[in-house]
Motif scaffolding. Structure first.
Motif, PDB file in Angstrom:
ATOM      1  N   ARG A 290      -3.959  -0.624   2.257  1.00 41.53           N
ATOM      2  CA  ARG A 290      -3.934   0.790   2.679  1.00 41.53           C
ATOM      3  C   ARG A 290      -3.166   1.679   1.707  1.00 41.53           C
ATOM      4  O   ARG A 290      -3.013   2.879   1.942  1.00 41.53           O
ATOM      5  CB  ARG A 290      -3.289   0.897   4.065  1.00 41.53           C
ATOM      6  N   CYS A 291      -2.629   1.076   0.644  1.00 46.69           N
ATOM      7  CA  CYS A 291      -1.692   1.823  -0.201  1.00 46.69           C
ATOM      8  C   CYS A 291      -2.424   2.747  -1.179  1.00 46.69           C
ATOM      9  O   CYS A 291      -3.288   2.290  -1.934  1.00 46.69           O
ATOM     10  CB  CYS A 291      -0.816   0.850  -0.975  1.00 46.69           C
ATOM     11  N   PRO A 292      -2.071   4.048  -1.215  1.00 42.78           N
ATOM     12  CA  PRO A 292      -2.713   4.965  -2.165  1.00 42.78           C
ATOM     13  C   PRO A 292      -2.327   4.677  -3.620  1.00 42.78           C
ATOM     14  O   PRO A 292      -2.974   5.174  -4.536  1.00 42.78           O
ATOM     15  CB  PRO A 292      -2.219   6.349  -1.728  1.00 42.78           C
ATOM     16  N   ILE A 297      -1.895  -5.902  -9.644  1.00 43.49           N
ATOM     17  CA  ILE A 297      -0.868  -6.912  -9.335  1.00 43.49           C
ATOM     18  C   ILE A 297      -0.568  -6.972  -7.827  1.00 43.49           C
ATOM     19  O   ILE A 297      -0.268  -8.035  -7.281  1.00 43.49           O
ATOM     20  CB  ILE A 297       0.437  -6.659 -10.150  1.00 43.49           C
ATOM     21  N   CYS A 298      -0.687  -5.833  -7.162  1.00 44.76           N
ATOM     22  CA  CYS A 298      -0.332  -5.751  -5.735  1.00 44.76           C
ATOM     23  C   CYS A 298      -1.254  -6.620  -4.869  1.00 44.76           C
ATOM     24  O   CYS A 298      -0.877  -7.047  -3.783  1.00 44.76           O
ATOM     25  CB  CYS A 298      -0.407  -4.309  -5.229  1.00 44.76           C
ATOM     26  N   THR A 299      -2.482  -6.839  -5.346  1.00 44.87           N
ATOM     27  CA  THR A 299      -3.433  -7.627  -4.551  1.00 44.87           C
ATOM     28  C   THR A 299      -3.188  -9.131  -4.722  1.00 44.87           C
ATOM     29  O   THR A 299      -3.728  -9.924  -3.968  1.00 44.87           O
ATOM     30  CB  THR A 299      -4.892  -7.309  -4.958  1.00 44.87           C
ATOM     31  N   LYS A 315      10.655  -2.879  -1.316  1.00 45.16           N
ATOM     32  CA  LYS A 315       9.765  -3.929  -1.843  1.00 45.16           C
ATOM     33  C   LYS A 315       8.506  -3.240  -2.345  1.00 45.16           C
ATOM     34  O   LYS A 315       7.624  -2.898  -1.541  1.00 45.16           O
ATOM     35  CB  LYS A 315       9.382  -4.897  -0.719  1.00 45.16           C
ATOM     36  N   CYS A 316       8.454  -2.967  -3.649  1.00 49.41           N
ATOM     37  CA  CYS A 316       7.280  -2.294  -4.198  1.00 49.41           C
ATOM     38  C   CYS A 316       7.283  -2.443  -5.714  1.00 49.41           C
ATOM     39  O   CYS A 316       8.314  -2.237  -6.356  1.00 49.41           O
ATOM     40  CB  CYS A 316       7.302  -0.816  -3.803  1.00 49.41           C
ATOM     41  N   PHE A 317       6.122  -2.777  -6.280  1.00 49.13           N
ATOM     42  CA  PHE A 317       6.033  -2.978  -7.730  1.00 49.13           C
ATOM     43  C   PHE A 317       6.275  -1.684  -8.513  1.00 49.13           C
ATOM     44  O   PHE A 317       6.666  -1.741  -9.672  1.00 49.13           O
ATOM     45  CB  PHE A 317       4.655  -3.544  -8.108  1.00 49.13           C
TER      46      PHE A 317
HETATM   47 FE1  SF4 Z   1       1.626  -0.080  -2.886  1.00 50.41          FE
HETATM   48 FE2  SF4 Z   1       3.943  -0.830  -3.904  1.00 50.41          FE
HETATM   49 FE3  SF4 Z   1       2.592  -2.488  -2.336  1.00 50.41          FE
HETATM   50 FE4  SF4 Z   1       1.714  -1.969  -4.742  1.00 50.41          FE
HETATM   51  S1  SF4 Z   1       3.601  -3.011  -4.247  1.00 50.41           S
HETATM   52  S2  SF4 Z   1       0.491  -1.976  -2.847  1.00 50.41           S
HETATM   53  S3  SF4 Z   1       2.286   0.178  -5.012  1.00 50.41           S
HETATM   54  S4  SF4 Z   1       3.478  -0.560  -1.762  1.00 50.41           S
END
Ligand code: SF4
Length: 324
Positions: A290-292, A297-299, A315-317
């Protein structure tokens, strides 16, 4: 440095659903590796959409749920390993206020008897001493002792929540876990109950774990906020850090829906899709579907927690890249 009253360490809670159309039971991964400290005298709020695991976490803290693994440490003891006597003592010190005050008060009992019950079970106080405790707490929550002989249905919703709070207070707890304490009440009554909780925190030096989906309640009441998504803490920080400088895209979306008192409404961030099922957690970052701002890498990989300011963790890249 303020001492921790309660520490949650790498907590996992899961449970099985009833058989559905498929005839198979499913495992719901409700809480997935939560680490949290609750400091003495603070109000720590846990926010997130319905189904994010915050109520399961609260129930685990009060030991109404068992954990798959992990620890909850209260005054140096793991609540999952407490013996009967220790658990009884813990339940005196840690009380819960539920969302629906009507459902949590026995409709067949008079209020005086509802308030007497925990004192009879847990103390050796005489009838006169019990009455004195009840009188003090009942007046403290703003109710008239003349009404102690009434039944729950004879009170308004706001008054019933005051009674539920008085019941939580009679054993002089140190810690109150409030699960959506105002969401079942009329808006006009909500502010009164929020003010009451704040007053009680100061007067009795209480520590609160506040569970709510309502960011306006958090803004007014909480000292720190943890944002929960699919059983994980996505971001945690002081209330001002979270409201003034949110980092996680999910936190930003939650805050964009909060009405501004100034009338200058910021642009609403609408998230695509529904919250994924906790029976089938997404791979990688749990928010990626759901992330804009989702990147490749996030997947594939789950971001680890990174500190972006004093006590402000996310927690976010996006921030891992910035800090390289
Ligand atoms: Fe979104 Fe951050 Fe998760 Fe990546 S790591 S999907 S940018 S919340």
């Amino acid at each position: 440095m303020v001492e921790n009253l309660l520490e949650i360490k790498d907590l996992y809670v899961e449970y099985k659903t009833d058989k559905g159309f498929t005839g198979e039971k499913q495992i719901i991964h409700a809480v997935n590796g939560v680490n949290l400290d609750i400091k003495k005298g603070e109000i720590l709020a846990i926010a997130g959409e319905s189904g994010c695991g915050k109520s399961t976490l609260a129930r685990a803290v009060i030991r109404l749920e068992t954990s798959k693994s992990g620890e909850i440490i209260f005054e140096g003891k793991n609540v999952f390993e407490m013996n009967k006597t220790e658990l009884k003592d813990y339940r005196k010190k840690a009380q819960m206020v539920f969302q629906n005050p009507y459902a949590s008060l026995n409709p067949k009992m008079k209020i005086i008897d509802i308030l007497k019950e925990p004192l009879k079970i847990n103390t050796k106080l005489s009838d006169i001493e019990i009455y004195e405790v009840i009188k003090e707490k009942f007046e403290k929550v703003g109710l008239d002792i003349e009404s102690l002989n009434l039944y729950p249905h004879e009170f308004s919703g706001g008054q019933r929540q005051r009674i539920a709070i008085a019941r939580a207070l009679v054993l002089n707890p140190e810690f109150i876990l409030a699960d959506e304490p105002v969401s079942a009440l009329d808006v006009s009554i909500q502010a009164q109950i929020i003010n009451l909780l704040r007053e009680l925190k100061n007067d009795y030096k209480l520590t609160f774990l506040l569970i709510t989906h309502d960011m306006s309640v958090i803004k007014y009441l909480a000292d720190r906020v943890a944002i929960m998504y699919l059983g994980e803490i996505a971001e945690i920080g002081s209330t001002s850090q979270i409201f003034i400088n949110p980092k996680h895209p999910y936190t930003k979306a939650l805050l964009s829906a909060v009405p501004q008192i100034s009338g200058e409404q910021q642009e609403r961030i609408r998230l695509e899709g529904e919250l994924p099922s906790a029976a089938n957690l997404p791979k990688g970052c749990k928010f990626h579907t759901r992330c804009p701002n989702c990147m490749d890498i996030c997947t594939q990989c789950a971001p680890s927690e990174i500190e972006t300011g004093e006590g402000h963790k996310v927690k976010c890249f996006l921030y891992m890249k910035l800090n390289k």
